[in-house]
Design a protein around this motif. Structure first.
Motif, PDB file in Angstrom:
ATOM      1  N   ILE A 111       0.897  -1.245   0.021  1.00  0.00           N
ATOM      2  CA  ILE A 111       0.046   0.095   0.038  1.00  0.00           C
ATOM      3  C   ILE A 111       0.724   1.394   0.067  1.00  0.00           C
ATOM      4  O   ILE A 111       1.872   1.142   0.808  1.00  0.00           O
ATOM      5  CB  ILE A 111      -0.996   0.035   1.331  1.00  0.00           C
ATOM      6  CG1 ILE A 111      -2.057  -1.088   0.979  1.00  0.00           C
ATOM      7  CG2 ILE A 111      -1.502   1.377   1.367  1.00  0.00           C
ATOM      8  CD1 ILE A 111      -3.208  -1.052   2.254  1.00  0.00           C
ATOM      9  N   LEU A 112       0.494   2.000  -0.970  1.00  0.00           N
ATOM     10  CA  LEU A 112       1.256   3.469  -1.091  1.00  0.00           C
ATOM     11  C   LEU A 112       0.312   4.469  -0.292  1.00  0.00           C
ATOM     12  O   LEU A 112      -0.819   4.627  -0.791  1.00  0.00           O
ATOM     13  CB  LEU A 112       1.778   3.954  -2.268  1.00  0.00           C
ATOM     14  CG  LEU A 112       3.084   3.020  -2.611  1.00  0.00           C
ATOM     15  CD1 LEU A 112       2.653   1.576  -3.390  1.00  0.00           C
ATOM     16  CD2 LEU A 112       3.977   3.986  -3.513  1.00  0.00           C
ATOM     17  N   LEU A 113       0.800   5.324   0.663  1.00  0.00           N
ATOM     18  CA  LEU A 113      -0.394   6.441   0.999  1.00  0.00           C
ATOM     19  C   LEU A 113       0.079   7.976   0.281  1.00  0.00           C
ATOM     20  O   LEU A 113       1.009   8.074  -0.151  1.00  0.00           O
ATOM     21  CB  LEU A 113      -0.153   6.650   2.649  1.00  0.00           C
ATOM     22  CG  LEU A 113      -0.527   5.418   3.432  1.00  0.00           C
ATOM     23  CD1 LEU A 113      -0.144   5.491   4.807  1.00  0.00           C
ATOM     24  CD2 LEU A 113      -1.837   4.861   3.136  1.00  0.00           C
ATOM     25  N   GLU A 114      -1.106   8.713   0.129  1.00  0.00           N
ATOM     26  CA  GLU A 114      -0.836  10.122  -0.302  1.00  0.00           C
ATOM     27  C   GLU A 114      -0.096  10.794   0.293  1.00  0.00           C
ATOM     28  O   GLU A 114       0.824  11.672  -0.211  1.00  0.00           O
ATOM     29  CB  GLU A 114      -2.173  10.899  -0.626  1.00  0.00           C
ATOM     30  CG  GLU A 114      -3.151  10.081  -1.668  1.00  0.00           C
ATOM     31  CD  GLU A 114      -4.422  10.800  -1.939  1.00  0.00           C
ATOM     32  OE1 GLU A 114      -4.667  11.807  -1.025  1.00  0.00           O
ATOM     33  OE2 GLU A 114      -5.071  10.268  -2.642  1.00  0.00           O
ATOM     34  N   ASP A 115       0.066  10.803   1.658  1.00  0.00           N
ATOM     35  CA  ASP A 115       0.949  11.774   2.460  1.00  0.00           C
ATOM     36  C   ASP A 115       2.068  11.021   3.029  1.00  0.00           C
ATOM     37  O   ASP A 115       2.229   9.658   3.251  1.00  0.00           O
ATOM     38  CB  ASP A 115       0.186  12.132   3.682  1.00  0.00           C
ATOM     39  CG  ASP A 115      -1.255  12.854   3.399  1.00  0.00           C
ATOM     40  OD1 ASP A 115      -0.933  14.036   2.948  1.00  0.00           O
ATOM     41  OD2 ASP A 115      -2.101  12.054   3.466  1.00  0.00           O
ATOM     42  N   ASP A 116       3.377  11.732   3.223  1.00  0.00           N
ATOM     43  CA  ASP A 116       4.426  11.174   3.732  1.00  0.00           C
ATOM     44  C   ASP A 116       4.412  11.256   5.115  1.00  0.00           C
ATOM     45  O   ASP A 116       4.961  12.175   5.672  1.00  0.00           O
ATOM     46  CB  ASP A 116       5.716  11.958   3.121  1.00  0.00           C
ATOM     47  CG  ASP A 116       6.791  11.575   3.260  1.00  0.00           C
ATOM     48  OD1 ASP A 116       6.974  10.433   3.440  1.00  0.00           O
ATOM     49  OD2 ASP A 116       7.960  11.969   2.901  1.00  0.00           O
TER      50      ASP A 116
END
Lengths: 300, 420
Positions: free
Chosen positions: B293-298
């Motif tokens: 999973i990759l998230l929009e925020d760092d």
């Protein structure tokens, strides 16, 4: 609503979970690469598990010097294709140094000698988790093997003192000097492996597909003709369409009469065959518990 | 795509002693589904003859280790495989004797189906009750009771019905959602793979038909989104310069691209930017898939964290009530003892605050005064953890509701627990 994946995807997911768990729980894992389809599958699954990063551990190949030449060529191509790191341990070195003694006689094999080089390489590389392509359906001693299989400081397996494995929880804790063997494809059967390799179009060594080769028969098993195996006077060499179902040393890997030229042909053959794939392995036939005995000493 | 590729995977567990015909039944399933190879068959035929046994002993197929062959007992969990065009089956074959409770628990932990064997001549015995209780605590979704050796009771409907009633009366006290009864003879093959002519009064499915058709698609929790982060993928190369993916296996719910999610324990929220796999991006993912999973925020996420939906969070707690099964044969549970605890992808330390009672696994009786959990005992405990875990009750989710304890001296797995 139908959330459902087929059995190959579920097996793939399980294996990827194990591979990622190994990287998280161990400092220095390594894939034991034999050149056979199971270790090719495992390497391929490792590529998937860490994509788009590279596989964060090397391959270890214990080279007996008795490999099919095709195995070595395939290995080197695979390593180049995925940017893998390769460590090679040579059984010949151990023989030259007098650390192990070669078997004598017509059935001589270096199969048993691999154990020394394997354990030596694991120690030299300080590898604490050695990933193997063993499957539980292969052989009766392997039916009880764990995913995370604890080995003592001598590399030995104690079948009576194995850690229970429940749910998704794997315990890789160990004392210094001990290591683990990990078997990510434990739950795959031979048919699963072939179906998956077909669906994913994974390249394989040509040895697995039917080709013409000079062979001879010994104890009901066909062996490839090579100068490595001294022949008895009554053993005649003849040409035959054959393929390998497993790939090990030339000295102990039986070959099969087969016309299977594609993975699909192989699947059809495997689905209807009446002999297990290790049925052609002379190393298993030595006694009823040959595999269990070798495993206790630290065999793959 | 070929037809095999629609097959589902079903895991089932069997428990029983040598005498009730369990090994023979498994041998029969393997043999009749043509999963036994000729060389394996020749092998056991040879051994049967050497031992002076009459006919081929199918039970020998499942007795793998040397010690077992010598003693004629099964001492560990053995895994067997067979498949039909509809399903691939994994059998966790465990011994049923009381000192092997830990093996039964191990086999049960991942099973969709528990297969119980009752000897028609003996009816429901202590071992049947113990296995049913374990199936109930381990929340095996389906139980199939095979009344075996029907050939020895003249295929009597009366005997079958009486065992059926005995079992049902007892199981009413348990938490088993779905059970089914089949009269069989493993030795003769009645109602195992082919329908028997000897049990005209029985209208239900054969065992094989049941295993091929029992509905398992809902055995996972698809409601509560739980993603334990297993490993952080950072390629550090030019093509994927800023790539930061959270890899793991979904433990619950359906995650979709764009979903608002929360990361535990930090509580930061973000959105699912991508669901990644080697084979390309997915729009949605569900158990038991392994994904990234990759998230929009760092935001800072690491192994042991859990990604969940904002509106549906597990309990975040340092105190756990659990039903524990003790595995260690060298020493009993230590009150106030400290252990390493593993839960999803988290590892922490814990202290045993209290052993509330020991359970009599034959009668379900709670022994309030007895806090000595020895090997194979089950009991209710209270644990205090060094850091918060993100838990659900085991009833709600078998993955986020389970724990193991590890002895810090020997590194052995000494207990398994179901969170209440």
């Amino acid at each position: 609503m139908n959330y459902h994946i087929n059995h190959l995807r579920e097996l793939e997911s399980e294996s990827i979970f194990i591979l990622r768990e190994v990287v998280s729980q161990f400092e220095n894992p390594v894939i034991m690469f034999s050149g056979g389809k199971d270790s090719i599958l495992m390497t391929y699954l490792a590529v998937k598990a860490f994509y788009p990063a590279k596989v964060p551990f090397p391959l270890l190949h214990v080279d007996t010097g008795h490999n099919f030449p095709e195995t070595i060529e395939f290995r080197d191509n695979l390593v180049a294709k995925y940017g893998l790191r390769l460590v090679v341990g040579l059984v010949q070195d151990a023989i030259d140094k007098g650390l192990v003694t070669e078997e004598k006689g017509v059935n001589a094999s270096r199969n048993g000698l691999q154990i020394y080089t394997l354990l030596d390489e694991l120690e030299k590389g300080k590898f604490d988790a050695a990933l193997g392509g063993g499957r539980r359906d292969e052989e009766k001693a392997r039916a009880k093997e764990r995913f995370f299989s604890h080995r003592d400081e001598f590399g030995q397996w104690d079948p009576k003192n194995q850690r229970p494995e429940l749910w998704n929880l794997f315990n890789g804790r160990k004392q210094i000097g001990e290591h683990f063997r990990v078997f990510p494809i434990s739950n795959w059967t031979e048919l699963d492996v072939w179906q998956y390799l077909a669906e994913e179009k994974v390249p394989l060594p040509n040895l697995y597909f039917a080709h013409k080769r000079n062979v001879f028969e010994r104890d009901g098993v066909l062996l490839a003709d090579t100068e490595l195996i001294p022949k008895k006077p009554d053993e005649e060499v003849f040409e035959e369409m054959i393929r390998c179902r497993t790939i090990g040393d030339m000295t102990c890997t039986g070959v099969w009469r087969s016309k299977a030229e594609t993975v699909e042909d192989i699947i059809a053959e495997v689905a209807t065959t009446r002999l297990t794939e290790r049925g052609g392995r002379a190393d298993d036939k030595r006694s009823e518990t040959a595999m269990e005995d070798r495993k206790k000493q630290g065999y793959f | 795509m070929s037809k095999e590729l629609h097959t589902e995977l079903l895991r089932f567990t069997t428990a029983g002693s040598v005498d009730d015909g369990k090994s023979t039944l498994i041998g029969r399933l393997l043999y009749d589904s043509k999963s036994i190879f000729q060389d394996q068959y020749d092998d056991i035929e040879r051994i049967s003859a050497k031992r002076g046994e009459e006919g081929v002993n199918l039970a020998l197929l499942t007795d793998g280790l040397k010690a077992e062959r010598e003693q004629g007992i099964t001492i560990d969990v053995a895994y067997r495989y067979f498949s039909t065009p509809k399903r691939k089956f994994i059998i966790a074959d465990t011994p049923g004797h009381i000192q092997y409770t830990r093996n039964m628990v191990t086999g049960a932990s991942t099973a969709n189906v528990a297969l119980m064997l009752i000897d028609a001549r003996n009816g429901v015995v202590e071992q049947t009750r113990r296995h049913a209780i374990i199936a109930s605590f381990l929340q095996i979704p389906h139980v199939v009771v095979c009344v075996n050796k029907m050939d020895l009771v003249d295929y009597s409907e009366e005997v079958f019905t009486s065992i059926h009633d005995q079992f049902e009366a007892f199981a009413a006290k348990l938490d088993i959602k779905d059970f089914h009864f089949i009269p069989i003879s493993a030795l003769k093959g009645d109602n195992v793979v082919t329908r028997s002519e000897n049990t005209g009064w029985y209208e239900g499915p054969t065992l094989m038909y049941y295993l091929e058709n029992v509905h398992i698609a809902s055995d996972h929790n698809f409601i509560d989104c739980r993603f334990p982060v297993q490993h952080v993928i950072r390629p550090y190369n030019d093509d994927f310069h800023d790539y930061r993916g959270y890899a793991g296996r979904l433990a619950g719910g359906v995650f979709k691209v764009g979903d608002e999610v929360m990361v535990l324990p930090s509580g930061f929220t973000s959105k699912v930017a991508r669901i990644d796999t080697f084979d390309g991006e997915l729009e949605e993912a569900f158990p038991p898939m392994s994904i990234t999973i990759l998230l929009e925020d760092d935001i800072d996420v690491s192994r042991g964290d859990m990604i969940v939906r904002v509106s549906n969070s597990p309990r975040v707690t340092q105190d756990i009530d659990a039903m524990l099964c003790w595995f260690d044969n060298t020493k009993p549970i230590q009150p106030r003892g400290k252990y390493t605890i593993r839960h999803t992808t988290q590892e922490a330390r814990c202290i045993v605050k209290e052993v509330k009672y020991k359970l009599d696994i034959n009668s379900l009786h709670r022994n309030l005064g007895d806090t000595q959990l020895q090997m194979n005992d089950m009991g209710r405990v209270v644990l205090r953890i060094t850091k918060p875990l993100f838990v659900d009750s085991y009833r709600q989710n078998r993955i986020t509701g389970s724990i193991i304890l590890v002895d810090e001296g020997t590194n052995n797995t000494v207990a398994a627990g179901m969170i209440i």
